[in-house]
Design a protein around this motif. Structure first.
Motif, mmCIF file in Angstrom:
data_model
loop_
_atom_site.group_PDB
_atom_site.id
_atom_site.type_symbol
_atom_site.label_atom_id
_atom_site.label_comp_id
_atom_site.label_asym_id
_atom_site.label_seq_id
_atom_site.Cartn_x
_atom_site.Cartn_y
_atom_site.Cartn_z
ATOM 1 N N ILE A 201 0.726 -1.081 -0.044
ATOM 2 C CA ILE A 201 0.173 0.014 -0.004
ATOM 3 C C ILE A 201 0.788 1.413 0.070
ATOM 4 O O ILE A 201 0.488 2.078 -0.700
ATOM 5 C CB ILE A 201 -1.007 0.169 1.126
ATOM 6 N N LEU A 204 2.442 1.660 -3.615
ATOM 7 C CA LEU A 204 1.369 2.139 -4.677
ATOM 8 C C LEU A 204 0.803 3.792 -4.244
ATOM 9 O O LEU A 204 0.789 4.407 -5.183
ATOM 10 C CB LEU A 204 0.141 0.980 -4.375
ATOM 11 N N LYS A 205 0.789 3.896 -3.024
ATOM 12 C CA LYS A 205 0.528 5.331 -2.532
ATOM 13 C C LYS A 205 1.468 6.181 -3.131
ATOM 14 O O LYS A 205 1.200 7.277 -3.858
ATOM 15 C CB LYS A 205 0.148 5.568 -1.145
ATOM 16 N N ALA A 208 1.041 6.382 -6.929
ATOM 17 C CA ALA A 208 -0.288 6.913 -7.581
ATOM 18 C C ALA A 208 0.014 8.414 -7.980
ATOM 19 O O ALA A 208 0.542 9.341 -7.165
ATOM 20 C CB ALA A 208 -1.304 6.792 -6.518
ATOM 21 N N TRP A 214 -4.304 4.388 -3.872
ATOM 22 C CA TRP A 214 -3.399 3.336 -4.417
ATOM 23 C C TRP A 214 -3.889 2.127 -5.036
ATOM 24 O O TRP A 214 -3.109 1.304 -5.742
ATOM 25 C CB TRP A 214 -2.887 2.898 -2.963
#
Length: 547
Positions: A201, A204-205, A208, A214
């Motif tokens: 997470i 991905l955050k 982004a 995310w």
């Protein structure tokens, strides 16, 4: 009245799923599985388990992630809950202040994430603490309200007070206050409590784009369920393929394509064109396979803490003047008989609503008599003409059905009681804000639950509940729900739940108006899919039907 007001309280009872037979557009070769295309609603609002309220989003998540426990269906169509990521679970009691705690110890199987890394107990600790954290602001946080330390953690913001822990990489432990058999069957099978990797997470955050989520680039997700995202056409479709790292055999489709449309009419067009093999939900007139009760009841709720509805006589008068049959016809639903809708189990064989009987009088011939009683109560409360009640508003969430129902209900109150109550549309966010702040007199809500149990509908109205937007306070009601929370006797527990629902109706805290059903249409070449009573579908075990 479609404000998705989801009460995720203590949850119970065996899952009673309905097995649905689904089909495909073309048959696959033996051994290759099927290629399944389905329509389950609009494009995803979120694929973050902590926020996924839409049933279409939960359906997708049910294929991407696997929880501690999972639901399986046998050859006869009966469902049971078995170990998912947990290969075993032990329960142990300990004495606690005011009762007992139950310690659940889950021993995880040797399972892997889609990137090949092991699924660890710490992944559940992270996901559950994240869910409970007030900073997350998840609508499902109270699903963990029975976990010891929940209230303290929420109050302090220190999630280490929540009593969930990783004893080692393969042992996840949860301390639960009191006896809650439904903890395994409901909480541990919910999309909201599925495991998440903190490192994934965070990565991905960071990747982004500004303003993005995310989970937006779905092919970058790391998942532990039977399927993984293979491709997407944003806003149009998403295709899943089997997860090669999934621990179990994969007998289901070789691919599942979810196609997104925003109306049942468009979904039916895809079905007629043989672009999709199943449509859920669809319009009743297009349902070739049937319909099921939805886990929710549309209600009108009073602000019992403020004027003029601190007076129960006025609340009772408005309740009696409501013509539920007419409102249900307007909404395309069924007149409500209580707060708990049909389809919620009493036990493994009986329905809670059927066992308890109707608590609302929907007799058509008796409506005029109820109106006379309503007028008498209004006079008794000192509002003989309604002219001195003041200017009242009925808040509701924007939407075609909501507007028609709100206008019809306010017109009924005007015709019967000469009360001028003005319907006022708000965005769902603004409606919820007004309710939480107590800045309303009357409002329309869709009271629903992520758990197929009566307690999840009733616990929200206790005096200490943050979801008690009515401001209702009754010590007898609180006592009944406290008994329910700690009861190990299933029969006594159900008796208290029926008593609590009856008391809530007798105090006229809210007016149950109508319930809905979900209809579906599908072809007849496949079998093995089912609808969870909480609403979402599983297609992981769909295969070609044999003779």
């Amino acid at each position: 009245m479609t404000c998705q007001f989801r009460f995720q309280k203590r949850l119970t009872a065996l899952l009673l799923s309905v097995v649905l037979c689904l089909s495909l557009s073309g048959c696959a070769k033996d051994g290759e599985g099927v290629s399944l295309s389905v329509s389950v609603g609009a494009k995803p609002g979120t694929l973050d388990p902590a926020y996924a309220e839409e049933l279409s989003d939960q359906t997708i998540l049910a294929h991407l992630y696997e929880n501690l426990m999972r639901v399986t269906v046998d050859a006869s169509g009966r469902t049971t809950v078995i170990g998912g990521m947990a290969k075993s679970v032990d329960e142990e009691e300990e004495t606690a202040e005011g009762g007992v705690n139950v310690i659940y110890t889950f021993r995880l199987r040797s399972a892997k994430w889609s990137d090949g890394r092991a699924v660890k107990a710490s992944d559940f600790v992270y996901a559950w603490r994240r869910l409970a954290n007030p900073a997350t602001n998840s609508p499902f946080a109270d699903m963990l309200s029975m976990v010891a330390g929940y209230r303290e953690a929420r109050a302090s913001g220190n999630m280490e007070q929540l009593q969930v822990s990783a004893k080692n990489d393969s042992t996840f432990q949860v301390v639960v206050r009191g006896h809650h058999d439904w903890f395994l069957k409901e909480v541990c099978t919910s999309p909201a409590t599925m495991p998440l990797r903190e490192d994934v997470i965070q990565r991905l955050k960071s990747a982004a784009p500004a303003g993005g989520s995310w989970w937006t680039e779905i092919t970058a997700l790391t998942v532990n369920g039977p399927y993984l995202p293979a491709s997407q056409e944003k806003g149009v479709s998403m295709t899943l393929t089997p997860n090669s790292h999934y621990y179990d055999n994969q007998p289901g489709p070789r691919e599942i394509t979810f196609r997104f449309v925003d109306t049942p009419e468009k979904a039916q067009e895809l079905y007629n064109a043989k672009t999709v093999d199943a449509v859920w939900p669809c319009e009743e007139g297009q349902a070739s396979s049937g319909s099921l009760p939805e886990l929710g009841t549309c209600v009108a709720v009073f602000n019992c803490a403020g004027e003029p509805f601190a007076e129960d006589l006025l609340r009772q008068a408005l309740s009696l003047a409501a013509d539920r049959n007419a409102l249900a016809e307007t909404a395309g639903g069924t007149a409500a008989e209580g707060l708990v809708p049909p389809g919620v189990p009493e036990d493994e064989t009986a329905d809670f609503r059927t066992a308890g009987g109707p608590l609302m009088d929907n007799d058509l011939e008796g409506y005029e008599e109820r109106c006379q009683q309503a007028r008498a109560l209004l006079n008794e409360a000192g509002y003989d003409t309604g002219s001195n009640v003041g200017e009242l508003e009925y808040l509701y969430a924007r939407g075609t059905e909501n507007e028609a129902v709100a206008q019809a209900l306010c017109q009924q109150w005007k015709d019967v009681l000469h009360l001028e109550i003005t319907p006022k549309a708000l965005s769902q966010q603004d409606l919820m804000s007004a309710l939480r702040k107590g800045e309303f007199t009357l409002a329309g809500l869709d009271v629903s639950a992520a758990a197929n149990d009566a307690e999840s509908f009733l616990m929200a109205w206790t005096s200490g509940s943050q979801d008690n937007v009515a401001g209702y306070k009754n010590s007898a009601y609180d006592t009944l729900l406290n008994v329910v929370a700690g009861s190990g006797d299933a029969k006594a527990r159900m008796g208290c739940l029926h008593d609590a629902e009856a008391l809530l109706m007798m105090d006229y805290v809210l007016i149950p108006l109508y319930t809905r059903t979900t209809a579906w249409t599908l072809r007849d070449h496949l079998t093995g899919a089912f609808r969870d009573p909480r609403g979402w579908f599983s297609f992981s075990n769909v295969t070609v039907r044999t003779a």
